[in-house]
Design an enzyme around this catalytic site. Structure first.
Site, PDB file in Angstrom:
ATOM      1  N   GLU A 438      -7.187 -11.122  -7.652  1.00 35.90           N
ATOM      2  CA  GLU A 438      -6.692 -11.761  -6.418  1.00 35.90           C
ATOM      3  C   GLU A 438      -5.249 -12.238  -6.579  1.00 35.90           C
ATOM      4  O   GLU A 438      -4.853 -13.259  -6.021  1.00 35.90           O
ATOM      5  CB  GLU A 438      -7.590 -12.931  -5.988  1.00 35.90           C
ATOM      6  CG  GLU A 438      -8.777 -12.520  -5.164  1.00 35.90           C
ATOM      7  CD  GLU A 438      -8.423 -11.722  -3.912  1.00 35.90           C
ATOM      8  OE1 GLU A 438      -7.335 -11.920  -3.357  1.00 35.90           O
ATOM      9  OE2 GLU A 438      -9.234 -10.873  -3.522  1.00 35.90           O
TER      10      GLU A 438
HETATM   11  C1  LIG Z   1     -12.665  -7.620 -13.584  1.00 30.22           C
HETATM   12  C2  LIG Z   1     -11.723  -7.192 -12.509  1.00 30.22           C
HETATM   13  C3  LIG Z   1     -12.155  -7.148 -11.196  1.00 30.22           C
HETATM   14  C4  LIG Z   1     -11.294  -6.715 -10.181  1.00 30.22           C
HETATM   15  N1  LIG Z   1     -11.765  -6.594  -8.897  1.00 30.22           N
HETATM   16  C5  LIG Z   1     -10.987  -5.973  -7.964  1.00 30.22           C
HETATM   17  C6  LIG Z   1     -11.506  -5.642  -6.675  1.00 30.22           C
HETATM   18  O1  LIG Z   1     -12.652  -5.939  -6.355  1.00 30.22           O
HETATM   19  N2  LIG Z   1     -10.711  -4.970  -5.808  1.00 30.22           N
HETATM   20  C7  LIG Z   1      -9.426  -4.622  -6.127  1.00 30.22           C
HETATM   21  O2  LIG Z   1      -8.749  -4.004  -5.319  1.00 30.22           O
HETATM   22  N3  LIG Z   1      -8.900  -4.931  -7.342  1.00 30.22           N
HETATM   23  C8  LIG Z   1      -9.638  -5.595  -8.265  1.00 30.22           C
HETATM   24  N4  LIG Z   1      -9.133  -5.882  -9.508  1.00 30.22           N
HETATM   25  C9  LIG Z   1      -7.747  -5.561  -9.799  1.00 30.22           C
HETATM   26  C10 LIG Z   1      -6.857  -6.812  -9.910  1.00 30.22           C
HETATM   27  O3  LIG Z   1      -6.671  -7.375  -8.641  1.00 30.22           O
HETATM   28  C11 LIG Z   1      -5.542  -6.377 -10.592  1.00 30.22           C
HETATM   29  O4  LIG Z   1      -5.858  -6.148 -11.945  1.00 30.22           O
HETATM   30  C12 LIG Z   1      -4.465  -7.427 -10.467  1.00 30.22           C
HETATM   31  O5  LIG Z   1      -4.012  -7.497  -9.140  1.00 30.22           O
HETATM   32  C13 LIG Z   1      -3.253  -7.156 -11.373  1.00 30.22           C
HETATM   33  O6  LIG Z   1      -2.816  -5.844 -11.290  1.00 30.22           O
HETATM   34  P1  LIG Z   1      -2.603  -4.999 -12.635  1.00 30.22           P
HETATM   35  O7  LIG Z   1      -3.846  -5.121 -13.423  1.00 30.22           O
HETATM   36  O8  LIG Z   1      -2.153  -3.635 -12.272  1.00 30.22           O
HETATM   37  O9  LIG Z   1      -1.449  -5.747 -13.415  1.00 30.22           O
HETATM   38  P2  LIG Z   1       0.106  -5.503 -13.215  1.00 30.22           P
HETATM   39  O10 LIG Z   1       0.435  -5.541 -11.786  1.00 30.22           O
HETATM   40  O11 LIG Z   1       0.513  -4.325 -14.000  1.00 30.22           O
HETATM   41  O12 LIG Z   1       0.698  -6.808 -13.893  1.00 30.22           O
HETATM   42  C14 LIG Z   1       0.863  -6.958 -15.311  1.00 30.22           C
HETATM   43  C15 LIG Z   1       1.617  -8.251 -15.575  1.00 30.22           C
HETATM   44  O13 LIG Z   1       2.916  -8.184 -14.959  1.00 30.22           O
HETATM   45  C16 LIG Z   1       3.108  -9.289 -14.100  1.00 30.22           C
HETATM   46  N5  LIG Z   1       3.882  -8.883 -12.936  1.00 30.22           N
HETATM   47  C17 LIG Z   1       3.812  -7.715 -12.258  1.00 30.22           C
HETATM   48  N6  LIG Z   1       4.693  -7.711 -11.251  1.00 30.22           N
HETATM   49  C18 LIG Z   1       5.330  -8.901 -11.293  1.00 30.22           C
HETATM   50  C19 LIG Z   1       6.367  -9.504 -10.538  1.00 30.22           C
HETATM   51  N7  LIG Z   1       6.927  -8.912  -9.490  1.00 30.22           N
HETATM   52  N8  LIG Z   1       6.781 -10.752 -10.874  1.00 30.22           N
HETATM   53  C20 LIG Z   1       6.213 -11.400 -11.897  1.00 30.22           C
HETATM   54  N9  LIG Z   1       5.252 -10.882 -12.658  1.00 30.22           N
HETATM   55  C21 LIG Z   1       4.806  -9.652 -12.365  1.00 30.22           C
HETATM   56  C22 LIG Z   1       1.710  -9.743 -13.701  1.00 30.22           C
HETATM   57  O14 LIG Z   1       1.702 -11.102 -13.327  1.00 30.22           O
HETATM   58  C23 LIG Z   1       0.932  -9.487 -14.982  1.00 30.22           C
HETATM   59  O15 LIG Z   1       1.093 -10.578 -15.845  1.00 30.22           O
HETATM   60  C24 LIG Z   1      -9.962  -6.350 -10.516  1.00 30.22           C
HETATM   61  C25 LIG Z   1      -9.540  -6.415 -11.841  1.00 30.22           C
HETATM   62  C26 LIG Z   1     -10.399  -6.799 -12.830  1.00 30.22           C
HETATM   63  C27 LIG Z   1      -9.923  -6.781 -14.252  1.00 30.22           C
END
Ligand SMILES: Cc1cc2nc3c(=O)[nH]c(=O)nc-3n(C[C@H](O)[C@H](O)[C@H](O)COP(=O)(O)OP(=O)(O)OC[C@H]3O[C@@H](n4cnc5c(N)ncnc54)[C@H](O)[C@@H]3O)c2cc1C
Length: 604
Positions: A438
């Site tokens: 989220e």
């Molecule tokens: C157990 C689990 C359940 C989930 N359930 C759902 C679901 O039901 N539906 C769904 O759609 N998704 C779901 N997700 C996905 C989740 O919402 C994403 O993992 C999350 O939004 C982060 O995206 P990412 O993993 O690609 O990390 P990334 O976006 O790659 O981020 C990696 C790091 O970089 C930082 N970062 C990236 N961009 C910026 C920026 N502009 N400024 C500052 N920091 C930044 C982030 O804060 C983080 O620390 C789930 C994930 C997990 C692990």
């Protein structure tokens, strides 16, 4: 093995004496809440400890299994979901016209807290139903509302949110799933990953809300639309038709929340998954943002819930575990660890922050009700501004704090805490996701600085800070509360100065404002938490002075508020320094500063 008992008295205190349950009852449609609040809390507490808690640890241990595209949830989950649905818990905040109970959002505070504390893996399911219901209610057509909402409310079907793709996590502008028109529907192709309850065996159908792009849609966030893509197609009379072209390709092996499946979903491998547009084309992300308030609030409460459960376990352990004599006395008698000062400090540090998180969360939930239902438009607008400002704080600060609280609980258990049987290790693993999904804390902080502060040039923030100051001034001369007021006064000054710094930086170089955004979000949480703790202390002091029969309870409120002021609120000074003095460094560090030099020194 840990067990959970809902802290009902604390919840009632926050609902009635801080969040304004009586005022909520004056809002249109909320008239019954005063009568039903306590019975609901009692029933929810019983359900949480008798139905959800017993399958928490077993669900974590067993986990979910995937076979040939089908997912089986742990033993007992399906039955618990049926009981949960039958008891009407899913529809708690949903209007009566859809079969819900139409209760104020405020009641979500304690009930969500109980479900998540008792079994967070389970609780994610109904939480997603509520998200899907809200989306369809908000922007769905009348037909979609009629077809999907009642079955999501009565639990016959479940909901999911399908946003994330391998290249599109925080940055949903990168979404690539395609939706091509085909008559009055759309054919979707693409892959979604990490989808909570994306596939499972707990209900007969899954209503998946999916973000995808129409042909020729603008690049980036302005070209994303929202679709309903059910697992089984739904006939016009509500009966189920054929299975849709969506395959669950696997489930993730996770660190925590093992009771629920996190799925990879492939759309359209056999030609196109049938989807139905929700609302207008290209407005999908805008709709998601409207809904995100509720979802982000709920994850903030997950943090609070897991922190409270961890505290309960740590407290019980500290009262039982005997280790080491009292170092200050000559007696060789070993003591229970709760008698050691370092353990007492850890416990009170946890308890005071849990109370602050609970107060801020419930006050924000109540504000959601005022923002929707208050008869005066100006009041609605002002309160909505407050909610918008607080949502990233509740999500980001409660979850970050919860991780620290759960980690401290493991520390209180010592070595046995690191061993799975106690259950405390599970709390620590479970809570870790809350700062990630989220919207990560980094993204919440961007939201706070880049949208919420910027949208009215800091006017709402200034108004909220003034309210904090008014509370602070109102207790400054109360003997018992003077120390709290002095700490709060300093912290408010720190928040004011930092807000000005962030505002000025944003006008010059936005990157500098963003460099301080995470500590700034935490500063808001710490100070807003203190604001609520001061309100609690004020109520407590008045009750004690009036000779209230529950004086012991109110004395404990004074104790936690004082502890919070002297041990937690003091963080505001160093958070301010991090932001004001450290942001420039973060921004200007060359990338080589992060490199490790692995060569050994050249010996002359
Ligand atoms: C157990 C689990 C359940 C989930 N359930 C759902 C679901 O039901 N539906 C769904 O759609 N998704 C779901 N997700 C996905 C989740 O919402 C994403 O993992 C999350 O939004 C982060 O995206 P990412 O993993 O690609 O990390 P990334 O976006 O790659 O981020 C990696 C790091 O970089 C930082 N970062 C990236 N961009 C910026 C920026 N502009 N400024 C500052 N920091 C930044 C982030 O804060 C983080 O620390 C789930 C994930 C997990 C692990």
């Amino acid at each position: 093995m840990s067990s959970y008992q809902a802290p009902l008295r604390d919840m009632q205190f926050v609902l009635r004496e801080l969040a304004g349950l009586e005022e909520i009852a004056k809002l249109p449609g909320c008239e019954d809440v005063l009568d039903v609040a306590d019975p609901i809390l009692e029933e929810a507490a019983t359900f949480a400890s008798e139905v959800l808690d017993p399958i928490n640890q077993t669900g974590d241990k067993e986990g979910c299994t995937w076979k040939d595209g089908n997912v089986t949830t742990p033993k007992g989950f399906k039955e618990a979901y049926a009981q949960f649905a039958k008891a009407g818990w899913i529809g708690l905040p949903v209007p009566d016209e859809y079969g819900g109970q139409g209760l104020p959002s405020l009641m979500l505070g304690p009930t969500l807290e109980m479900w998540n504390a008792a079994n967070v893996g389970f609780a994610n399911g109904p939480l997603l139903n509520q998200g899907a219901i809200e989306a369809i209610e908000l922007v769905g057509s009348d037909e979609q509302k009629k077809l999907y909402i009642p079955k999501l409310v009565d639990g016959t079907w479940t909901g999911t949110m399908c946003l994330t793709e391998p290249q599109a996590g925080s940055d949903l502008a990168q979404v690539r799933t395609k939706a091509v028109p085909s008559g009055d529907r759309y054919l979707l192709t693409g892959q979604k990953i990490f989808i909570t309850f994306g596939e499972h065996d707990m209900a007969e159908n899954i209503v998946r809300l999916v973000l995808a792009r129409l042909p020729g849609a603008p690049e980036g966030t302005k070209g994303i639309s929202l679709f309903i893509v059910p697992k089984f197609l739904v006939n016009a009379d509500g009966t189920l038709g054929e299975r849709n072209d969506v395959e669950c390709a696997g489930i993730e092996h996770k660190m925590g929340i093992n009771g629920n499946p996190t799925c990879t979903l492939n759309y359209g491998e056999k030609g196109g998954a049938i989807g139905y547009l929700v609302g207008q084309p290209n407005e999908g992300l805008k709709y998601m943002f409207i809904m995100m308030n509720a979802a982000r609030f709920s994850v903030g409460v997950q943090g609070l819930a897991l922190a409270d459960r961890a505290y309960q376990s740590a407290l019980q352990y500290a009262k039982e575990r005997v280790q080491f004599r009292n170092v200050a006395s000559r007696s060789p008698e070993p003591k229970r660890i709760i008698e050691h000062p370092a353990v007492r400090r850890m416990l009170m540090w946890m308890k005071s922050q849990i109370e602050a998180m609970r107060a801020l969360s419930y006050v924000t939930a109540a504000s959601l009700d005022f923002a929707h239902k208050h008869p005066e438009e100006k009041v609605r607008k002002n309160i909505k501004g407050f909610v918008d400002l607080m949502i990233p704080v509740v999500k980001g600060w409660c979850t970050e704090t919860a991780i620290d609280v759960c980690s401290t609980a493991v520390q209180i258990f010592g070595g046995i805490g690191y061993i799975e049987e106690t259950g405390i290790a599970q709390q620590f693993r479970d809570v870790r996701i809350t700062t990630i999904y989220e919207g990560t804390t980094g993204i919440q902080a961007l939201d706070l600085v880049g949208r919420k502060l910027a949208q009215d040039m800091g006017a709402t923030a200034t108004r909220v800070i003034k309210e904090m100051q008014a509370v602070c001034d109102s207790v400054a001369e109360v003997e018992e509360l003077k120390a709290i007021a002095a700490s709060l006064n300093e912290a408010i000054a720190a928040l004011t100065e930092t807000s000005q710094f962030i505002g000025m930086s944003a006008m010059g170089d936005l990157r500098k404002a963003f460099a301080g955004s995470v500590p700034y979000l935490k500063l808001w949480g710490v100070v807003a938490g203190a604001w609520q703790m001061t309100r609690a202390a004020k109520v407590a002091a008045e009750k004690i002075a009036a000779g209230d029969v529950d004086a012991e309870f109110y004395k404990s409120k004074l104790t936690t508020a004082k502890f919070y002021a002297s041990h937690v609120l003091t963080q505001s000074a160093y958070l301010k320094r991090q932001i004001v003095e450290g942001s420039g460094d973060v921004m200007t560090l060359p990338e080589t500063a992060f490199d490790l030099d692995r060569k050994s020194a050249v010996v002359a």
